[in-house]
Design an enzyme around this catalytic site. Structure first.
Site, PDB file in Angstrom:
ATOM      1  N   ARG A   1     -25.771 138.505  34.600  1.00  0.00           N
ATOM      2  CA  ARG A   1     -24.717 137.516  34.894  1.00  0.00           C
ATOM      3  C   ARG A   1     -24.400 137.651  36.375  1.00  0.00           C
ATOM      4  O   ARG A   1     -23.997 138.732  36.835  1.00  0.00           O
ATOM      5  CB  ARG A   1     -23.477 137.765  34.042  1.00  0.00           C
ATOM      6  CG  ARG A   1     -22.257 137.002  34.516  1.00  0.00           C
ATOM      7  CD  ARG A   1     -21.170 136.906  33.493  1.00  0.00           C
ATOM      8  NE  ARG A   1     -21.553 136.037  32.391  1.00  0.00           N
ATOM      9  CZ  ARG A   1     -20.702 135.516  31.506  1.00  0.00           C
ATOM     10  NH1 ARG A   1     -19.412 135.779  31.604  1.00  0.00           N
ATOM     11  NH2 ARG A   1     -21.129 134.744  30.546  1.00  0.00           N
TER      12      ARG A   1
ATOM     13  N   HIS B   1     -26.047 128.050  32.499  1.00  0.00           N
ATOM     14  CA  HIS B   1     -25.643 129.013  31.458  1.00  0.00           C
ATOM     15  C   HIS B   1     -26.501 128.722  30.219  1.00  0.00           C
ATOM     16  O   HIS B   1     -26.005 128.222  29.206  1.00  0.00           O
ATOM     17  CB  HIS B   1     -24.154 128.863  31.159  1.00  0.00           C
ATOM     18  CG  HIS B   1     -23.540 130.024  30.434  1.00  0.00           C
ATOM     19  ND1 HIS B   1     -24.287 131.084  29.933  1.00  0.00           N
ATOM     20  CD2 HIS B   1     -22.247 130.298  30.116  1.00  0.00           C
ATOM     21  CE1 HIS B   1     -23.476 131.940  29.354  1.00  0.00           C
ATOM     22  NE2 HIS B   1     -22.243 131.500  29.443  1.00  0.00           N
TER      23      HIS B   1
ATOM     24  N   GLN C   1     -25.513 129.922  26.613  1.00  0.00           N
ATOM     25  CA  GLN C   1     -24.438 129.142  26.003  1.00  0.00           C
ATOM     26  C   GLN C   1     -24.982 127.852  25.403  1.00  0.00           C
ATOM     27  O   GLN C   1     -24.603 127.443  24.290  1.00  0.00           O
ATOM     28  CB  GLN C   1     -23.369 128.819  27.054  1.00  0.00           C
ATOM     29  CG  GLN C   1     -22.164 128.098  26.494  1.00  0.00           C
ATOM     30  CD  GLN C   1     -21.388 128.956  25.510  1.00  0.00           C
ATOM     31  OE1 GLN C   1     -21.005 130.073  25.822  1.00  0.00           O
ATOM     32  NE2 GLN C   1     -21.165 128.449  24.306  1.00  0.00           N
TER      33      GLN C   1
ATOM     34  N   ASP D   1     -15.048 122.500  29.452  1.00  0.00           N
ATOM     35  CA  ASP D   1     -14.975 123.900  29.883  1.00  0.00           C
ATOM     36  C   ASP D   1     -13.796 124.007  30.837  1.00  0.00           C
ATOM     37  O   ASP D   1     -13.211 122.993  31.245  1.00  0.00           O
ATOM     38  CB  ASP D   1     -16.292 124.310  30.568  1.00  0.00           C
ATOM     39  CG  ASP D   1     -16.382 125.806  30.847  1.00  0.00           C
ATOM     40  OD1 ASP D   1     -15.543 126.570  30.309  1.00  0.00           O
ATOM     41  OD2 ASP D   1     -17.286 126.223  31.605  1.00  0.00           O
TER      42      ASP D   1
ATOM     43  N   CYS E   1     -16.911 126.452  25.318  1.00  0.00           N
ATOM     44  CA  CYS E   1     -17.650 127.726  25.353  1.00  0.00           C
ATOM     45  C   CYS E   1     -16.729 128.931  25.361  1.00  0.00           C
ATOM     46  O   CYS E   1     -17.189 130.037  25.088  1.00  0.00           O
ATOM     47  CB  CYS E   1     -18.571 127.740  26.561  1.00  0.00           C
ATOM     48  SG  CYS E   1     -17.688 127.692  28.134  1.00  0.00           S
TER      49      CYS E   1
ATOM     50  N   ARG F   1     -23.587 132.492  19.676  1.00  0.00           N
ATOM     51  CA  ARG F   1     -24.146 133.212  20.819  1.00  0.00           C
ATOM     52  C   ARG F   1     -24.986 134.383  20.304  1.00  0.00           C
ATOM     53  O   ARG F   1     -26.051 134.682  20.830  1.00  0.00           O
ATOM     54  CB  ARG F   1     -23.024 133.743  21.729  1.00  0.00           C
ATOM     55  CG  ARG F   1     -22.217 132.677  22.457  1.00  0.00           C
ATOM     56  CD  ARG F   1     -23.040 131.945  23.510  1.00  0.00           C
ATOM     57  NE  ARG F   1     -23.622 132.834  24.487  1.00  0.00           N
ATOM     58  CZ  ARG F   1     -23.016 133.281  25.586  1.00  0.00           C
ATOM     59  NH1 ARG F   1     -21.788 132.881  25.869  1.00  0.00           N
ATOM     60  NH2 ARG F   1     -23.645 134.084  26.443  1.00  0.00           N
TER      61      ARG F   1
HETATM   62  N1   CP Z   1     -18.799 131.615  27.138  1.00  0.00           N
HETATM   63  C1   CP Z   1     -19.034 132.790  27.756  1.00  0.00           C
HETATM   64  O1   CP Z   1     -20.042 132.960  28.446  1.00  0.00           O
HETATM   65  O2   CP Z   1     -18.135 133.753  27.471  1.00  0.00           O
HETATM   66  P1   CP Z   1     -17.959 135.121  28.284  1.00  0.00           P
HETATM   67  O3   CP Z   1     -17.625 134.743  29.716  1.00  0.00           O
HETATM   68  O4   CP Z   1     -16.845 135.841  27.595  1.00  0.00           O
HETATM   69  O5   CP Z   1     -19.249 135.883  28.231  1.00  0.00           O
END
Ligand code: CP
Length: 310
Positions: free
Chosen positions: A114, A141, A144, A229, A269, A297
């Site tokens: 990430r 992403h 997601q 989002d 998300c 997920r």
């Molecule tokens: N939706 C998502 O990626 O959640 P986190 O940021 O908690 O990993």
């Protein structure tokens, strides 16, 4: 009844930096495997497809869902995870992402990262000898989007010819990956966003036909799915007041959803900022699929890991 998971065919290239890398056939194969693994998990049937395999997870930003779903998922597949915060790594003291990728490739079977800049994840993938999974960048992403597509198929069945409306910040990593994924699955895609918040043109060009409008009512009219989002993503905190001001007309609320198709589903998300991009009433209401999205997920990423690490 076939209770064992099918043998994953594997991913050509094996990295997943953006969802378009999968192609439609591989995306459907992955979603089918995710459904199967979810069924096995629900019935308590072991599915240790990756015994002894190790996943390294590098976090340059905060996470709840990504962190827990990957760590729990690799464990359910018979493997293990090493969770690394970049601030505790030499990466945080100036070691290059390329050297980090080369070294981690000597220890682990895949790397999930990430990060902020998408180019950093591309550089990691170019240097690493093991598959690299994008766990969120400023641009994409994909993990997601896999969970979102699995959720939409569960709720709506065949997605071909259905309509998804994205409402809010269009220049958003989740929007980019979601419109790409559902476009690959045959959905009509509409994005309602103010001037200056449009999706990345290169993403739109790759995603296929996308209608971009500044009118949320136009986008949501008759839509089978409505997604949004947060308005201020990680790293945009200094712009928060201006972003809220620009995006306030794009809140997903009961009034907006009145024009959506009967039986529509709402995606988010998470985490949510109640009273900004969505109301508490909607996110916890009957049309919300957000909690299934969060669960999926786990299942979608288990399928992904099985395909890239097998
Ligand atoms: N939706 C998502 O990626 O959640 P986190 O940021 O908690 O990993």
């Amino acid at each position: 009844m076939a209770m064992l998971a099918p043998t994953p065919a594997g991913l050509a290239g094996r990295d997943l930096l953006s969802v378009d890398q999968l192609g439609r056939d591989r995306l459907i194969e992955l979603l089918d495997l995710a459904d199967h693994l979810k069924m096995l998990q629900g019935r308590g049937v072991p599915h240790r497809l990756l015994p002894g395999r190790t996943l390294a997870m590098i976090f340059q930003k905060a996470s709840t869902r990504t962190r827990v779903s990957f760590e729990v998922g690799i464990g359910q597949l018979g493997g293990s995870a090493v969770v690394l915060s970049s601030s505790e790594m030499q990466l945080g003291r100036g070691e290059s992402i390329e050297d980090t990728g080369i070294v981690l490739s000597r220890y682990v079977d895949a790397i999930m990262i990430r990060a902020g800049a998408h180019a950093e994840v591309e550089a990691l993938a170019a240097a690493a000898c093991v598959p690299v999974i994008n766990g969120l960048t400023d641009l994409h992403h994909p993990c997601q989007a896999l969970a979102d597509a699995q959720t939409l198929r569960e709720r709506l069945g065949d997605l071909d010819g259905r309509t998804l409306a994205w409402v809010g910040d269009g220049c958003n990593n989740v929007c980019h990956s979601l419109i790409t994924a559902v476009g690959m699955l045959g959905m009509e895609v509409r994005v309602a966003t103010p001037l200056g918040f449009e999706p990345d043109p290169a993403v739109v060009a790759a995603a296929g036909p996308v209608t971009v409008t500044d009118d949320p009512l136009e986008a949501v009219a008759g839509a089978d799915a409505v997604a949004t989002d947060v308005w201020t993503s990680m790293g945009q905190e200094a712009e928060r007041d201006q972003r809220v001001s620009n995006l306030t007309p794009y809140q997903v609320n009961r009034e907006l959803l009145a024009s959506a198709a009967p039986g529509h589903v709402v995606l988010h998300c998470l985490p949510a900022h109640y009273g900004e991009e969505i109301t508490h009433e909607v996110l916890h209401g009957p049309s919300s699929a957000a909690w299934d999205e969060a669960e999926n997920r786990l299942h979608a990423q288990k399928a992904l890991m099985a395909m890239v690490m097998a």
